[in-house]
Design a protein around this motif. Structure first.
Motif, mmCIF file in Angstrom:
data_model
loop_
_atom_site.group_PDB
_atom_site.id
_atom_site.type_symbol
_atom_site.label_atom_id
_atom_site.label_comp_id
_atom_site.label_asym_id
_atom_site.label_seq_id
_atom_site.Cartn_x
_atom_site.Cartn_y
_atom_site.Cartn_z
ATOM 1 N N ASP A 332 -8.495 15.332 -11.791
ATOM 2 C CA ASP A 332 -9.581 15.870 -10.978
ATOM 3 C C ASP A 332 -10.487 16.731 -11.857
ATOM 4 O O ASP A 332 -10.561 17.938 -11.697
ATOM 5 N N PRO A 333 -11.162 16.111 -12.821
ATOM 6 C CA PRO A 333 -11.871 16.901 -13.833
ATOM 7 C C PRO A 333 -12.973 17.778 -13.248
ATOM 8 O O PRO A 333 -13.261 18.843 -13.763
ATOM 9 N N GLY A 334 -13.568 17.346 -12.136
ATOM 10 C CA GLY A 334 -14.650 18.136 -11.544
ATOM 11 C C GLY A 334 -14.178 19.485 -11.070
ATOM 12 O O GLY A 334 -14.965 20.405 -10.883
ATOM 13 N N HIS A 339 -12.962 26.929 -8.762
ATOM 14 C CA HIS A 339 -14.068 27.882 -8.729
ATOM 15 C C HIS A 339 -13.566 29.315 -8.640
ATOM 16 O O HIS A 339 -14.004 30.192 -9.369
ATOM 17 N N PHE B 119 -18.960 27.202 -2.764
ATOM 18 C CA PHE B 119 -17.797 26.597 -3.435
ATOM 19 C C PHE B 119 -17.206 25.459 -2.597
ATOM 20 O O PHE B 119 -16.725 24.468 -3.133
ATOM 21 N N ALA B 122 -19.318 22.494 -3.155
ATOM 22 C CA ALA B 122 -19.097 21.964 -4.508
ATOM 23 C C ALA B 122 -17.783 21.194 -4.582
ATOM 24 O O ALA B 122 -17.712 20.129 -5.195
ATOM 25 N N SER B 123 -16.735 21.736 -3.958
ATOM 26 C CA SER B 123 -15.446 21.040 -3.973
ATOM 27 C C SER B 123 -15.573 19.697 -3.272
ATOM 28 O O SER B 123 -15.005 18.692 -3.709
ATOM 29 N N GLY B 126 -17.192 17.434 -5.593
ATOM 30 C CA GLY B 126 -16.545 17.292 -6.895
ATOM 31 C C GLY B 126 -17.402 17.753 -8.060
ATOM 32 O O GLY B 126 -17.352 17.186 -9.145
ATOM 33 N N VAL B 127 -18.209 18.782 -7.828
ATOM 34 C CA VAL B 127 -19.021 19.310 -8.944
ATOM 35 C C VAL B 127 -18.589 20.735 -9.267
ATOM 36 O O VAL B 127 -17.978 21.420 -8.453
ATOM 37 N N MET B 128 -18.916 21.172 -10.458
ATOM 38 C CA MET B 128 -18.585 22.517 -10.891
ATOM 39 C C MET B 128 -19.704 23.487 -10.507
ATOM 40 O O MET B 128 -20.882 23.135 -10.565
ATOM 41 N N VAL B 129 -19.307 24.694 -10.108
ATOM 42 C CA VAL B 129 -20.260 25.797 -10.001
ATOM 43 C C VAL B 129 -19.735 26.881 -10.934
ATOM 44 O O VAL B 129 -18.709 27.495 -10.658
ATOM 45 N N ASP B 324 -18.959 24.370 -21.245
ATOM 46 C CA ASP B 324 -17.782 24.016 -20.429
ATOM 47 C C ASP B 324 -18.031 22.749 -19.633
ATOM 48 O O ASP B 324 -17.193 21.850 -19.594
ATOM 49 N N MET B 328 -16.356 19.024 -20.176
ATOM 50 C CA MET B 328 -15.654 18.403 -19.051
ATOM 51 C C MET B 328 -16.220 17.012 -18.767
ATOM 52 O O MET B 328 -15.500 16.106 -18.368
#
Lengths: 444, 444
Positions: A332-334, A339, B119, B122-123, B126-129, B324, B328
């Motif tokens: 689950d790289p994302g 967070h 968050f 984002a979850s 599947g993206v990063m914050v 980062d 990723m």
């Protein structure tokens, strides 16, 4: 909440750090799983001294005297190497890599001397070799340099990265004692080993400085080119003279990108006793503590401070590396690093306490009549509320005044109890003002 | 060396931090690419003030006044939000997430108030914050807590996380001035804004403390439950009394896991002026600097210190987050963070300089005859070698002695020049001993 099965770890070396690692991972298992997203379990412990390994395992892991059977075990995902030295440790780490295991190690000597070979093998096999515990114990300085400061051209690093020598230098300065006397004391207290050569001659610090130089500047590890000078020749009088001039002497690991007339000349890599201005935070790092000061072109100076050795501080770094590997191993790289640090489904809705329920100490300033018994009245009210007093300061009234200030520092109490007691104090006829109340934290 | 194409970034907000981020990324492009494994390029800059955005871009990025066109642009991988506030910033961040973009933000107010919503979105996508820049500027404290200290049950955090108020308190203490006077000075120097409310009332620090509490304890962000008290009511006399009692007053953000009789009671989350013992490192963090002290059950106390604000320190954290995300995004998880920080194929074999080529300053102690002209002879030799003197200390000879010690501190020079000059000094007939030589670093 666990989408993935446990990560299985094989631990090589059942010494102090091995014990600390096992203990931390076991004690904080629930919290670590909430962070990592999967359980991390030390399945096997290898040590020639199986009795020692058995004491750590206490029935919670399999014990063996055959480390090679661990690094080749298909059921093991990560090998933690805590044996130390360049000999068998190197062989086992390389074998673990060849067998496709990720490796976590605290072995600075191994990495400073054989790091290039090891990292090359790991890259070839596509496995991680994590080594946060190899430099400055529990301080996450490797992570800061490899990930936190990636925007920067690192200009230099100066670190107190050997606790034994920092303890000795702190004691020499504090007590004005000679090196030999303090060394003997450090050995008695367990801050120095029976054979202290690696520490006092600067070799341990040079191993760590070598690793820091490599990750700061993107160069191979090259311990053989480091300049190494220990603290054995330091005289008490030089510590004293330095003090008079506004300096302190620390054993520093220093590495620096050396520019001559705007052109990159090369890298300085050296460990030696160093005078530094007494007012710098780094000069005030005392006893066995470690600290690393990093100068980056964008961020400026940053400093990282903490315990550089010991079972649990070093275990803290080993386990952090295990969590890094475990997070990377999930598919689950994302959401590799959650967070809010803990996996989203593991976030707990703990209550945030109202300020009245907070526990803290207080500084109280009161304007009072300069009469006998005033302080006694005030302290009685505090005592009745279960609030004890840490220090009191009563000023002499100014000439011709019949009022003065009383300042009290209290021990910890619940805020609403403090507020109620203060209201009673303010109602005393001898108390002439509202109390000035500022919270106090010892931070110990 | 680049196995992957560049990561394309859209920057929202062309203020101070936007400029710093662009500048750092541009200046250190080569080094950052060696670390990230792929180029990170700011392709578009959005600001209502396109002139301001154009100044930053200077032809190196496309400029637009339409931020929404950036967050929906299929050519953009990561959106950097540096607008600030809860309004349009929230809308744009949520839109970026809905469009599958990773987000990097420095916006503590947004995260402290709307973090849970952001968050969660984002979850779901599947993206990063990433938000390293939101707390303590360039200090990688988010990374330390989310990744470096994952082994620990965090017990408490106490941080100087607002530079403006720390500058004001430092000045009040140093100069014995009143709050209003120092605030005006801070505004003149640019350390405080024209409307300083967010800083001096503790709101900014409370935003940051709220974020720290969430990642330390695994709880949702809950700014509305934070206790917030600023420094506007602090009296100069209380700072003075605190000093007399061995304390300093700092505005701290504090969050603590509160245990009552071994049972978890809840979380304390508070910002207020706080007395702390003067000998603590945290008490010695002066001016606009930030520092965060973390107590973990395994690691003990660790401290993180650096610049908490400013264009490039904050840009340093924004770019670290970009690296980062870029790491990723590569499909090489086994080598997500390169072992030696830089990609293996980008490691440079820079020379490590021999100690004779090192540049440093020196402390020199010499035993000399107590005769006129001795110091002059010594300093002339140093001057001839191009070595200038920073300080000198000549002891009075002890009663009945005709010898004494001279101590010199030099400016920086190359070690071999120092060695040659010292040999000449030792050859002087009035110099009675070998020189004691200890290196000195100013660390500035």
């Amino acid at each position: 909440m666990e989408k993935f099965g446990p990560v299985r770890v094989g631990l090589l070396g059942a010494g102090t750090v091995g014990g600390g690692t096992f203990e931390v991972l076991w004690r904080n298992q629930a919290e670590i799983t909430r962070r990592a997203g999967r359980r991390i379990e030390i399945a096997r412990i290898a040590d020639l001294n199986t009795a020692r390994a058995g004491e750590i395992a206490a029935g919670r892991a399999e014990v063996t005297d055959d480390a090679m059977s661990v690094v080749t075990d298909p059921g093991i995902d990560i090998v933690v190497e805590l044996i130390g030295g360049y000999g068998i440790a190197r062989k086992l780490v390389l074998a673990a890599i060849e067998n496709g295991k990720h490796v976590v190690t605290a072995n600075k000597a191994l990495l400073a001397v054989h790091g290039n070979e090891i990292f090359e093998a790991a890259s070839r096999k596509g496995v991680m070799v994590a080594f946060e515990a190899a430099v400055a114990g529990g301080i996450p300085i490797i992570k800061a340099l490899r990930e936190g400061l990636t925007a920067n051209r690192i200009e230099w690093i100066a670190g107190i990265i050997n606790g034994t020598t920092n303890f000795i230098l702190s004691e020499m300065r504090d007590k004005g004692l000679a090196f030999d006397v303090v060394l003997a004391e450090a050995q008695r207290l367990g801050y120095a080993e029976a054979d202290p050569t690696f520490d006092i001659e600067g070799i341990d610090a040079a191993h760590k400085a070598t690793i820091l130089a490599a990750i700061a500047f993107g160069i191979p590890v090259s311990f053989d080119k480091a300049y190494v000078e220990g603290i054995t020749n330091l005289q008490a009088e030089d510590i004293r003279y330095a003090e008079q001039l506004g300096y302190r002497i620390k054993l520093l690991g220093i590495t620096r990108r050396r520019m001559d007339n705007g052109k990159l000349r090369g890298i300085e890599l050296r460990v030696h006793p160093t005078l530094i201005p007494a007012k710098r935070l780094l000069a005030n790092v005392e006893g066995a503590m470690n600290a690393v000061l990093v100068k980056g072109d964008a961020v400026g100076h940053t400093l990282y401070y903490g315990k550089g050795a010991g079972a649990e501080p070093t275990g803290s770094a080993v386990v952090a590396d295990l969590v890094d590997v475990a997070r990377m191993l999930t598919s689950d790289p994302g959401n590799r690093v959650p967070h809010l640090a803990f996996q989203a489904e593991a976030v707990a809705d703990l209550p945030i306490l109202a300020i009245e329920e907070v526990e803290t100490s207080y500084y109280l300033r009161l304007r009072v009549a300069d009469e006998p018994g005033v302080l006694a009245d005030i302290t009685r009210i505090l005592a009745d509320a279960g609030i004890s007093i840490d220090a009191a300061l009563q000023r002499e009234p100014d000439e011709g005044e019949n009022q003065t200030d009383i300042i009290l520092l209290t021990h910890r109490t619940i805020e609403k109890q403090a507020i109620a007691a203060i209201a009673r104090i303010e109602a005393l006829p001898t108390v002439l003002s509202k109390a000035t109340r500022i919270r106090l934290e010892d931070l110990n």
